[in-house]
Design a protein around this motif. Structure first.
Motif, PDB file in Angstrom:
ATOM      1  N   CYS A   1      41.714  37.919  81.377  1.00 10.42           N
ATOM      2  CA  CYS A   1      40.720  38.835  82.109  1.00 10.42           C
ATOM      3  C   CYS A   1      40.089  38.046  83.120  1.00 10.42           C
ATOM      4  N   SER A   2      39.044  38.720  83.846  1.00 14.46           N
ATOM      5  CA  SER A   2      38.636  38.105  85.049  1.00 14.46           C
ATOM      6  C   SER A   2      37.560  37.049  85.003  1.00 14.46           C
ATOM      7  N   ALA A   3      37.632  35.791  85.402  1.00 16.73           N
ATOM      8  CA  ALA A   3      36.775  34.970  85.505  1.00 16.73           C
ATOM      9  C   ALA A   3      35.873  34.881  86.562  1.00 16.73           C
ATOM     10  N   TYR A   4      34.654  34.323  86.766  1.00 17.78           N
ATOM     11  CA  TYR A   4      33.555  34.195  87.689  1.00 17.78           C
ATOM     12  C   TYR A   4      33.226  35.746  88.001  1.00 17.78           C
ATOM     13  N   ASP A   5      33.210  36.411  86.981  1.00 21.47           N
ATOM     14  CA  ASP A   5      32.549  37.715  87.070  1.00 21.47           C
ATOM     15  C   ASP A   5      31.005  37.490  86.620  1.00 21.47           C
ATOM     16  N   THR A   6      30.295  37.577  87.624  1.00 19.96           N
ATOM     17  CA  THR A   6      28.903  37.143  87.210  1.00 19.96           C
ATOM     18  C   THR A   6      27.830  38.484  86.677  1.00 19.96           C
ATOM     19  N   SER A   7      28.601  39.718  86.727  1.00 17.81           N
ATOM     20  CA  SER A   7      27.955  40.730  86.186  1.00 17.81           C
ATOM     21  C   SER A   7      28.457  41.313  84.951  1.00 17.81           C
ATOM     22  N   GLY A   8      29.905  40.804  84.556  1.00 17.71           N
ATOM     23  CA  GLY A   8      30.659  41.261  83.400  1.00 17.71           C
ATOM     24  C   GLY A   8      31.190  42.476  83.495  1.00 17.71           C
ATOM     25  N   THR A   9      30.925  43.337  84.643  1.00 17.20           N
ATOM     26  CA  THR A   9      31.627  44.530  84.776  1.00 17.20           C
ATOM     27  C   THR A   9      33.075  44.593  84.893  1.00 17.20           C
ATOM     28  N   LEU A  10      33.822  43.460  85.477  1.00 19.04           N
ATOM     29  CA  LEU A  10      35.198  43.613  85.731  1.00 19.04           C
ATOM     30  C   LEU A  10      35.835  43.683  84.587  1.00 19.04           C
ATOM     31  N   VAL A  11      35.423  42.594  83.655  1.00 19.57           N
ATOM     32  CA  VAL A  11      36.197  42.242  82.428  1.00 19.57           C
ATOM     33  C   VAL A  11      36.023  43.564  81.655  1.00 19.57           C
ATOM     34  N   ALA A  12      34.651  44.484  81.612  1.00 25.37           N
ATOM     35  CA  ALA A  12      34.408  45.604  80.727  1.00 25.37           C
ATOM     36  C   ALA A  12      35.567  46.691  81.371  1.00 25.37           C
ATOM     37  N   GLU A  13      35.807  46.766  82.634  1.00 30.65           N
ATOM     38  CA  GLU A  13      36.837  47.635  83.163  1.00 30.65           C
ATOM     39  C   GLU A  13      37.976  47.465  82.643  1.00 30.65           C
ATOM     40  N   GLU A  14      38.566  46.205  82.723  1.00 31.64           N
ATOM     41  CA  GLU A  14      40.053  45.585  82.284  1.00 31.64           C
ATOM     42  C   GLU A  14      40.051  46.018  80.805  1.00 31.64           C
ATOM     43  N   ILE A  15      38.991  45.700  80.051  1.00 37.35           N
ATOM     44  CA  ILE A  15      39.001  46.023  78.400  1.00 37.35           C
ATOM     45  C   ILE A  15      39.330  47.474  78.214  1.00 37.35           C
ATOM     46  N   LYS A  16      38.660  48.198  78.937  1.00 34.27           N
ATOM     47  CA  LYS A  16      38.813  49.655  78.765  1.00 34.27           C
ATOM     48  C   LYS A  16      40.229  50.247  79.162  1.00 34.27           C
ATOM     49  N   LEU A  17      40.812  49.730  80.167  1.00 37.52           N
ATOM     50  CA  LEU A  17      42.255  50.144  80.726  1.00 37.52           C
ATOM     51  C   LEU A  17      43.312  49.509  79.582  1.00 37.52           C
ATOM     52  N   LEU A  18      42.905  48.116  79.180  1.00 38.82           N
ATOM     53  CA  LEU A  18      43.815  47.682  78.323  1.00 38.82           C
ATOM     54  C   LEU A  18      43.756  48.288  76.723  1.00 38.82           C
ATOM     55  N   MET A  19      42.702  48.889  76.465  1.00 35.38           N
ATOM     56  CA  MET A  19      42.503  49.441  75.153  1.00 35.38           C
ATOM     57  C   MET A  19      43.019  50.971  75.216  1.00 35.38           C
ATOM     58  N   ASP A  20      42.992  51.416  76.374  1.00 36.75           N
ATOM     59  CA  ASP A  20      43.480  52.866  76.490  1.00 36.75           C
ATOM     60  C   ASP A  20      44.999  52.709  76.287  1.00 36.75           C
ATOM     61  N   PHE A  21      45.622  51.640  76.872  1.00 33.51           N
ATOM     62  CA  PHE A  21      47.205  51.431  76.647  1.00 33.51           C
ATOM     63  C   PHE A  21      47.355  51.359  74.998  1.00 33.51           C
ATOM     64  N   ALA A  22      46.579  50.391  74.547  1.00 34.94           N
ATOM     65  CA  ALA A  22      46.628  50.041  73.187  1.00 34.94           C
ATOM     66  C   ALA A  22      46.566  51.210  72.304  1.00 34.94           C
ATOM     67  N   SER A  23      45.496  51.832  72.334  1.00 32.14           N
ATOM     68  CA  SER A  23      45.275  53.008  71.596  1.00 32.14           C
ATOM     69  C   SER A  23      46.143  53.997  71.761  1.00 32.14           C
ATOM     70  N   ALA A  24      46.921  54.296  72.682  1.00 28.15           N
ATOM     71  CA  ALA A  24      48.077  55.148  72.866  1.00 28.15           C
ATOM     72  C   ALA A  24      49.271  54.519  72.122  1.00 28.15           C
ATOM     73  N   GLU A  25      49.515  53.468  71.914  1.00 29.60           N
ATOM     74  CA  GLU A  25      50.633  52.790  71.301  1.00 29.60           C
ATOM     75  C   GLU A  25      50.180  53.038  69.751  1.00 29.60           C
ATOM     76  N   PHE A  26      49.158  52.940  69.342  1.00 32.57           N
ATOM     77  CA  PHE A  26      48.572  52.870  67.988  1.00 32.57           C
ATOM     78  C   PHE A  26      48.676  54.282  67.558  1.00 32.57           C
ATOM     79  N   ASP A  27      48.436  55.368  68.329  1.00 36.29           N
ATOM     80  CA  ASP A  27      48.471  56.595  67.914  1.00 36.29           C
ATOM     81  C   ASP A  27      49.931  57.041  67.568  1.00 36.29           C
TER      82      ASP A  27
END
Length: 345
Positions: A214-240
């Motif tokens: 995930c993103s480094a030098y992300d002073t707001s934390g918003t980039l990582v949050a968006e990345e985790i959301k996309l990642l977990m959408d994929f993971a959740s679909a596989e779990f389903d």
């Protein structure tokens, strides 16, 4: 006086032309991968999945960020380490990797060719170190010329995520994270992604092994949050679908069960992940007792600032047996490997 002014103007013009040339060249050659890319799997895996699995995640720091190194991005001065130190690091890592004898390795910051790692192909190097594993490589950093720092540019970099699996896989895919910094930083910085790999099981389902950085030098934390959301959408679909999901990597954020050393972690660029960032059926798995990352303002000492940013996420049909940081006092990288042992429910 006129002569001095003329010289200053000429030097300014030369510098301006250099900057313009770098920006134009960087823009024209900017790596712009598609949203989803099939990745080839190379090598010969040695065995079929059993009841117990061992995964290792490790940001290898392009084999150039060992204990004797600081780094300019983190406030140090070093850009490129000596060839001898880089060789020491990669050979030390190879010994550790062989000793761990894991089923699946998820590596980040693996250079296929780069000036900073003296143009050694680390994808192939580690494939030779663990010959009974197949491997897949997804590029997340491809720049023909990184112009910083001005006094010693980092130069060419082709680097990314590498998965090594003892088990046969049906396919591997590069999934682009849409987050990135604005132009012109974006043309010289990473194009983040995660790398998924499907391991077929005897019960007709699949073990989905995912490697993320995930993103480094992300002073707001918003980039990582968006990345985790996309990642977990994929993971959740596989779990389903009934599949088993294990995600490992460098999250550049601390797990929920970790207390940072700094009383104001955001001021140090650290953020604490929240339990509710994961969908139902998933949980964070981390070892908060041993640091996985150190800051690189100086060479490593006992007083260096450390934290935990390398860990796992698993689906609820995965039974975790053990998670442990492999402590080597940051001898070969600014990160330490994390081992996960688990069974499938």
């Amino acid at each position: 006086m006129k002569k001095v002014i003329r010289i200053v103007l000429i030097l300014g013009l030369i510098f301006g032309l250099y900057v313009a040339g770098v920006l134009i060249y960087g823009t024209v050659t900017d790596f712009q991968p598609e949203e989803l890319i099939d990745i080839s799997i190379e090598g010969n895996p040695s065995t079929s999945p059993d009841s117990t699995f061992t995964f290792v995640t490790w940001n290898i720091g392009f084999t150039a960020l060992g204990e004797e190194t600081d780094f300019f991005y983190d406030g140090g001065t070093t850009v490129i380490q000596t060839e001898e130190i880089v060789k020491k690091n990669r050979e030390g890592m190879a010994e550790i990797i062989a000793e761990l004898d894991a089923d699946v390795y998820l590596f980040q910051e693996v250079d296929s060719v780069a000036k900073r790692s003296h143009r050694v192909n680390h994808v192939d190097f580690f494939a030779e170190a663990i010959p009974n594993h197949s491997h897949a490589f997804a590029v997340n950093y491809q720049v023909d010329f990184v112009p910083v720092p001005l006094y010693k540019p980092m130069g060419k970099v082709i680097s990314g995520l590498a998965n090594y699996s003892r088990f046969p896989s049906t396919n591997a895919e590069r999934h682009a994270y849409p987050t990135q910094f604005s132009w012109p930083t974006s043309i010289f910085f990473l194009d983040r992604c995660f790398l998924s790999q499907r391991i077929p099981l005897d019960n007709g389902k699949e073990l989905i092994a995912i490697n993320t950085h995930c993103s480094a030098y992300d002073t707001s934390g918003t980039l990582v949050a968006e990345e985790i959301k996309l990642l977990m959408d994929f993971a959740s679909a596989e779990f389903d679908k009934g599949n088993y999901v294990v995600i490992g990597g460098d999250w550049n954020q601390c797990p929920p069960n970790y207390t940072p050393k700094n009383p104001d972690p955001a001021s140090y660029g650290e953020f604490i992940l929240e339990e509710d960032q994961l969908p139902e059926g998933f949980s964070w798995v981390a070892d908060p007792t041993i640091p996985t990352n150190r800051k690189l303002e100086t060479v490593y000492t006992d007083s260096s600032y450390t934290s935990v940013i390398d860990h796992f996420v698993v689906s609820s049909n995965v039974q975790v047996e053990r998670v442990q940081v492999v402590d080597h006092d940051f001898a070969f990288s600014d990160h330490q490997p994390v081992t996960l042992e688990f069974r499938l429910k």
